[in-house]
Design an enzyme around this catalytic site. Sequence first.
Site, PDB file in Angstrom:
ATOM      1  N   HIS A  25       0.849  -1.198   0.000  1.00 20.90           N
ATOM      2  CA  HIS A  25       0.000   0.000   0.000  1.00 20.90           C
ATOM      3  C   HIS A  25       0.874   1.232   0.000  1.00 20.90           C
ATOM      4  O   HIS A  25       2.057   1.189   0.377  1.00 20.90           O
ATOM      5  CB  HIS A  25      -0.934   0.008   1.215  1.00 20.90           C
ATOM      6  CG  HIS A  25      -0.235   0.296   2.529  1.00 20.90           C
ATOM      7  ND1 HIS A  25      -0.031   1.566   3.011  1.00 20.90           N
ATOM      8  CD2 HIS A  25       0.315  -0.537   3.453  1.00 20.90           C
ATOM      9  CE1 HIS A  25       0.605   1.511   4.165  1.00 20.90           C
ATOM     10  NE2 HIS A  25       0.832   0.237   4.460  1.00 20.90           N
ATOM     11  N   CYS A  26       0.310   2.334  -0.466  1.00 21.29           N
ATOM     12  CA  CYS A  26       0.994   3.622  -0.377  1.00 21.29           C
ATOM     13  C   CYS A  26       0.208   4.495   0.591  1.00 21.29           C
ATOM     14  O   CYS A  26      -0.446   3.976   1.501  1.00 21.29           O
ATOM     15  CB  CYS A  26       1.131   4.261  -1.759  1.00 21.29           C
ATOM     16  SG  CYS A  26      -0.431   4.560  -2.604  1.00 21.29           S
ATOM     17  N   ALA A  27       0.230   5.799   0.416  1.00 15.00           N
ATOM     18  CA  ALA A  27      -0.429   6.687   1.375  1.00 15.00           C
ATOM     19  C   ALA A  27      -1.947   6.579   1.329  1.00 15.00           C
ATOM     20  O   ALA A  27      -2.628   6.799   2.325  1.00 15.00           O
ATOM     21  CB  ALA A  27      -0.010   8.139   1.111  1.00 15.00           C
ATOM     22  N   ARG A  29      -3.649   4.106  -1.224  1.00 16.35           N
ATOM     23  CA  ARG A  29      -4.154   3.012  -2.051  1.00 16.35           C
ATOM     24  C   ARG A  29      -3.662   1.645  -1.584  1.00 16.35           C
ATOM     25  O   ARG A  29      -2.520   1.490  -1.169  1.00 16.35           O
ATOM     26  CB  ARG A  29      -3.721   3.195  -3.513  1.00 16.35           C
ATOM     27  CG  ARG A  29      -4.056   4.541  -4.076  1.00 16.35           C
ATOM     28  CD  ARG A  29      -3.585   4.651  -5.509  1.00 16.35           C
ATOM     29  NE  ARG A  29      -3.419   6.043  -5.895  1.00 16.35           N
ATOM     30  CZ  ARG A  29      -3.163   6.451  -7.115  1.00 16.35           C
ATOM     31  NH1 ARG A  29      -3.036   5.575  -8.088  1.00 16.35           N
ATOM     32  NH2 ARG A  29      -3.022   7.732  -7.377  1.00 16.35           N
ATOM     33  N   TRP A 308       5.288   8.144  -7.263  1.00 17.53           N
ATOM     34  CA  TRP A 308       6.228   7.688  -6.238  1.00 17.53           C
ATOM     35  C   TRP A 308       7.662   7.646  -6.747  1.00 17.53           C
ATOM     36  O   TRP A 308       8.602   7.685  -5.961  1.00 17.53           O
ATOM     37  CB  TRP A 308       5.814   6.307  -5.741  1.00 17.53           C
ATOM     38  CG  TRP A 308       4.592   6.370  -4.900  1.00 17.53           C
ATOM     39  CD1 TRP A 308       3.301   6.210  -5.306  1.00 17.53           C
ATOM     40  CD2 TRP A 308       4.531   6.663  -3.503  1.00 17.53           C
ATOM     41  NE1 TRP A 308       2.439   6.378  -4.248  1.00 17.53           N
ATOM     42  CE2 TRP A 308       3.167   6.648  -3.135  1.00 17.53           C
ATOM     43  CE3 TRP A 308       5.498   6.932  -2.534  1.00 17.53           C
ATOM     44  CZ2 TRP A 308       2.759   6.889  -1.820  1.00 17.53           C
ATOM     45  CZ3 TRP A 308       5.092   7.168  -1.237  1.00 17.53           C
ATOM     46  CH2 TRP A 308       3.738   7.152  -0.899  1.00 17.53           C
TER      47      TRP A 308
END
Length: 457
Positions: A25-27, A29, A308
């Site tokens: 996961h990112c910030a 999603r 990213w």
Amino acid sequence: MDYKETSKQILDKIGGASNVANMTHCATRLRLTLKDNSLIQDDEVKEIKGVVNTLNKAGQYQILIGTDVPKLYDEFEYLVKGGENPDYEQSEGESSEGIVSKIFSAISAIFAPLLPALAGSGILRGLLILAEQTGLVSEDSGTYAILNVASMSVFYFLPVLLAFTSARRFGADPFLSALIGAALLNPDYISLMGDTGNGATTSFLNIPVVLMGYNATVVPIILSIWAFSYLYKFLDKKVPETLKLVVIPLVSLAIMVPLTIIVIGPIGVYSGEGVANLVNWLIERSSILTGILIGGGWSVLVSLGIHWAVNPIMINNVSTYGFDYIVPYTFACNFAVIGVTIGVFLKARNKKLKNFAASGFITIALSAIIEPVLFGLLIKNKKLFLAQIIGGAVGGAYLGLMKVVTSAFVFGSVTTFPAFVSEKEMNFLNAMIGLVISLIVGAILAYVFTKKDEELT
């Protein structure tokens, strides 16, 4: 949101735990690599409570959740690895994910857990500079020294933090990885460089060694832990269970610390500096054009999930030089999106659309998260997307013209304005002017492009 229930529903609509080849996961999603994309019930996933939108790009299925995604990920990870699929083992080889997609996925997984620490430290740094400039705190005082340590430690010890998150991404032991990063910052290692600094030499088993300083660096430790992950997995398979406790740490540290210092570290330092210097050279050559391209195009990168790739450059600039030119352009994008929400709110009569615009305005202004508006409105309405792009480009051009910088790596919102406080005169004022330009242009164009009977589709 019931994170456990939402996770169960998502898992059910993507083919179950056995269909998950990789996850991170990112910030905002949940990012999934699936074995069979034909099993995805995309429309049903979008209807799940807590899901804002979805994107299937370059072999990766991305589910937009928002800032609550780490909590959801914890539940989702348990269901995949332990609750429903105990035999799960992350495997890059099983996925159809391309090389570029794998790189972006790795970058997001490595940096996402550190964003709160980086953002909070950056804002504290900006406030401290402001307090010193206004005479509230003396640079020679203990108060300044303590707060400076609090704000800058995340950058100094970045190799240790990145080692830990890189290990989780690449499948190595996170604590041994953190030790490898810590070895590069050990005072005894630093003392080997003496007064020479980078470029000082020593030897290891009669092998000449060029020493480098690794505090605040990004690339060397990521490359090192990526290499270590292969050694760790090999040892984990070959070493008998009764000897693992001693043999794996012993061999890992004895091999990886010298290998990093002798080979991987210098390669990482020079390659990282090379990329950053190239980007900064391009900005210096044509800062206006750069401002137009990044200010206007940042939302496109965000929509594709590939923004990213740029974040490490910004982090490297802040940690190495103490400032960055690119972060302000991302602010221009965000404030253009804010402008669009204002224009839509003022023009539209549909209550649902007005409420969505108002909530989007608040979300971006306070948390810098543009994805709900981006996926929920702009991508569906090309004219509004164009309004945002133009607004970001115009504001970015002004920021580039005035060479505005930030003293920290942060996401663009009202709460992160202290990042614009720097030693440069007029930097903060020019930043505010540029962001207002983005906001006004975005708002005017959105007002023009929005129909009074516009609905949220």
